[in-house]
Write an enzyme that holds these catalytic residues in place. Structure first.
Site, PDB file in Angstrom:
ATOM      1  N   ARG A  43      16.837  21.010  77.339  1.00  0.00           N
ATOM      2  CA  ARG A  43      17.027  19.552  77.388  1.00  0.00           C
ATOM      3  C   ARG A  43      16.896  19.049  78.832  1.00  0.00           C
ATOM      4  NH1 ARG A  43      22.249  19.840  73.267  1.00  0.00           N
ATOM      5  NH2 ARG A  43      21.062  19.413  71.369  1.00  0.00           N
TER       6      ARG A  43
ATOM      7  N   VAL B 112      26.019  31.201  68.635  1.00  0.00           N
ATOM      8  CA  VAL B 112      25.465  29.844  68.611  1.00  0.00           C
ATOM      9  C   VAL B 112      26.491  28.855  68.039  1.00  0.00           C
ATOM     10  CG1 VAL B 112      23.592  28.403  67.696  1.00  0.00           C
ATOM     11  CG2 VAL B 112      23.129  30.780  68.345  1.00  0.00           C
ATOM     12  N   GLY B 113      27.248  29.299  67.028  1.00  0.00           N
ATOM     13  CA  GLY B 113      28.215  28.408  66.371  1.00  0.00           C
ATOM     14  C   GLY B 113      29.241  27.883  67.372  1.00  0.00           C
ATOM     15  N   ASN B 114      29.528  26.594  67.298  1.00  0.00           N
ATOM     16  CA  ASN B 114      30.428  25.959  68.274  1.00  0.00           C
ATOM     17  C   ASN B 114      31.912  26.088  67.931  1.00  0.00           C
ATOM     18  OD1 ASN B 114      28.738  24.889  70.288  1.00  0.00           O
ATOM     19  ND2 ASN B 114      27.930  23.437  68.786  1.00  0.00           N
TER      20      ASN B 114
ATOM     21  N   ARG C 249      29.817  20.568  63.790  1.00  0.00           N
ATOM     22  CA  ARG C 249      30.488  19.386  64.337  1.00  0.00           C
ATOM     23  C   ARG C 249      29.946  18.135  63.662  1.00  0.00           C
ATOM     24  NH1 ARG C 249      30.361  16.596  70.025  1.00  0.00           N
ATOM     25  NH2 ARG C 249      28.253  17.390  70.200  1.00  0.00           N
TER      26      ARG C 249
ATOM     27  N   ARG D 290      33.842  19.677  70.334  1.00  0.00           N
ATOM     28  CA  ARG D 290      33.764  21.084  69.923  1.00  0.00           C
ATOM     29  C   ARG D 290      35.141  21.728  69.818  1.00  0.00           C
ATOM     30  NH1 ARG D 290      29.624  19.639  72.652  1.00  0.00           N
ATOM     31  NH2 ARG D 290      27.498  20.204  72.064  1.00  0.00           N
TER      32      ARG D 290
ATOM     33  N   HIS E  72      29.057  25.030  76.815  1.00  0.00           N
ATOM     34  CA  HIS E  72      28.093  24.274  75.992  1.00  0.00           C
ATOM     35  C   HIS E  72      28.865  23.108  75.369  1.00  0.00           C
ATOM     36  CE1 HIS E  72      24.998  23.130  73.210  1.00  0.00           C
ATOM     37  NE2 HIS E  72      25.789  23.368  72.189  1.00  0.00           N
TER      38      HIS E  72
ATOM     39  N   ASN F 206      36.978  27.627  63.349  1.00  0.00           N
ATOM     40  CA  ASN F 206      35.951  28.638  63.618  1.00  0.00           C
ATOM     41  C   ASN F 206      36.486  29.922  64.256  1.00  0.00           C
ATOM     42  OD1 ASN F 206      33.955  27.190  62.414  1.00  0.00           O
ATOM     43  ND2 ASN F 206      33.393  26.079  64.261  1.00  0.00           N
TER      44      ASN F 206
ATOM     45  N   GLN G 100      33.884  38.299  62.518  1.00  0.00           N
ATOM     46  CA  GLN G 100      32.567  38.803  62.903  1.00  0.00           C
ATOM     47  C   GLN G 100      32.672  39.805  64.057  1.00  0.00           C
ATOM     48  OE1 GLN G 100      29.513  35.741  62.698  1.00  0.00           O
ATOM     49  NE2 GLN G 100      29.911  35.839  60.524  1.00  0.00           N
TER      50      GLN G 100
ATOM     51  N   ASP H 174      20.620  23.541  76.184  1.00  0.00           N
ATOM     52  CA  ASP H 174      20.942  22.593  77.260  1.00  0.00           C
ATOM     53  C   ASP H 174      19.921  22.701  78.395  1.00  0.00           C
ATOM     54  OD1 ASP H 174      23.590  21.979  75.999  1.00  0.00           O
ATOM     55  OD2 ASP H 174      23.882  24.094  76.429  1.00  0.00           O
TER      56      ASP H 174
HETATM   57  C1  LMR Z   1      23.935  20.755  70.079  1.00  0.00           C
HETATM   58  O1  LMR Z   1      24.188  20.842  71.285  1.00  0.00           O
HETATM   59  O2  LMR Z   1      23.005  20.078  69.640  1.00  0.00           O
HETATM   60  C2  LMR Z   1      24.761  21.513  69.108  1.00  0.00           C
HETATM   61  O3  LMR Z   1      25.580  22.403  69.753  1.00  0.00           O
HETATM   62  C3  LMR Z   1      25.493  20.622  68.195  1.00  0.00           C
HETATM   63  C4  LMR Z   1      26.763  20.099  68.749  1.00  0.00           C
HETATM   64  O4  LMR Z   1      27.798  20.362  68.142  1.00  0.00           O
HETATM   65  O5  LMR Z   1      26.726  19.406  69.764  1.00  0.00           O
END
Ligand code: LMR
Length: 296
Positions: free
Chosen positions: A123, A90-92, A53, A59, A148, A66, A73, A120
């Protein structure tokens, strides 16, 4: 490690870095641009490869680009991986990419697919710890509900914090509902975007740390009463969430990897509305993504 052919040289650089880390548990690295070689008989797949991104993009904007990657995959997992493989996307947009991959790998149990919301959770944990002036390991049982994305719901209502040697509910310890229901949530929701705005690149170190946390807990299990959040396939039997989306919930994990959703937590009207909003976004992402999927 798999990458597309134009990235083969960069991949060689990653191999060198891995060797130079002298990691105690690393025996061998195979880097390849051949899908069959990468996926054959694997136990774990960490799917990070996706168009990243950029600043100003949501996203959802990445869905079309994607979806194709995660169809391929998923099909490769179906064809080459062990049926017991555990997959972390993991890829958005991670939740919907995970749904695409598991849909394209019908012979692998849906419970073997997860997406990353541990970043998240970390965080949110760090925001609460810093607010309380305690170290990060004093805060536990944070929950991330849903996507996410900027609609996710970081929920501190069931979290614990150790302050001055005493364990308390995090909300009671923080004593600031306005912050918890406002800036705390929006800071966590928008943190990925804030990192991109500052670095002009997506998060790297914190994402890698969260991947390690997720995989370690999935492999070794969570400890005691502790839980962790991960995006899992929703079969419609938890918290009245819609079926057939990948939604982040709190789970306890047994050694070896079988996880159980932490059911029965009290959900306030406030929490319910946040949980429903992020579920709604996932339904919309799913509907948009399905336009890009192969018909057979
Ligand atoms: C993040 O949360 O840091 C990653 O998923 C990058 C994004 O695209 O936000």
């Amino acid at each position: 490690m798999l990458d597309i052919a134009p990235m083969a040289e960069a991949l060689a650089g990653v191999v060198m870095e891995l060797q130079d880390c002298a990691l105690p548990s690393l025996k061998n690295v195979i880097s390849t641009t051949d899908v069959k070689e990468a996926f054959t008989d694997i136990d774990f797949a960490i799917l990070v490869g996706a168009m990243p991104r950029r600043q100003g993009m949501e996203r959802k904007d990445l869905l079309k680009a994607n979806a194709k990657i995660f169809v391929e995959q998923g099909q490769a997992l179906e064809k080459y991986a062990k049926k017991t493989v555990k997959v972390l996307v993991v890829g958005n947009p991670a939740n919907t990419n995970c749904l695409i991959a598991l849909t394209c790998a019908p012979s692998i149990p849906k419970t073997n697919f997860t997406c990353l919301t541990r970043l998240d959770q970390n965080r949110a944990q760090s925001q609460i710890a810093s607010r309380l002036g305690v170290s990060n390991d004093c805060v536990s049982n944070m929950i991330i509900w849903g996507n996410h994305s900027s609609t996710q719901f970081p929920d501190a209502a069931h979290a614990s914090a150790v302050v001055g040697g005493c364990t308390a509910n995090a909300v009671e310890a923080v004593k600031d509902d306005a912050w918890l229901n406002g800036d705390f949530i929006s800071t966590v929701q928008k943190r990925g975007g804030a990192v991109i705005a500052a670095r002009k690149l997506s998060s790297a170190m914190s994402a890698a740390k969260a991947i390690c946390d997720h995989v370690r807990d999935w492999y070794f299990g969570t400890k005691g009463d502790k839980w962790t959040s991960m995006g899992i396939y929703s079969n419609g039997s938890h918290y009245s969430l819609p079926e057939n989306i990948v939604y982040s919930v709190p789970v306890r994990i047994a050694p070896g990897g079988e996880y159980t959703v932490v059911d029965g937590l009290k959900i306030t009207d406030f929490a319910r509305s946040k949980m429903d909003a992020t579920a709604q976004e996932l339904l919309e992402e799913r509907n948009a993504a399905w336009d890009f999927l192969p018909t057979s």
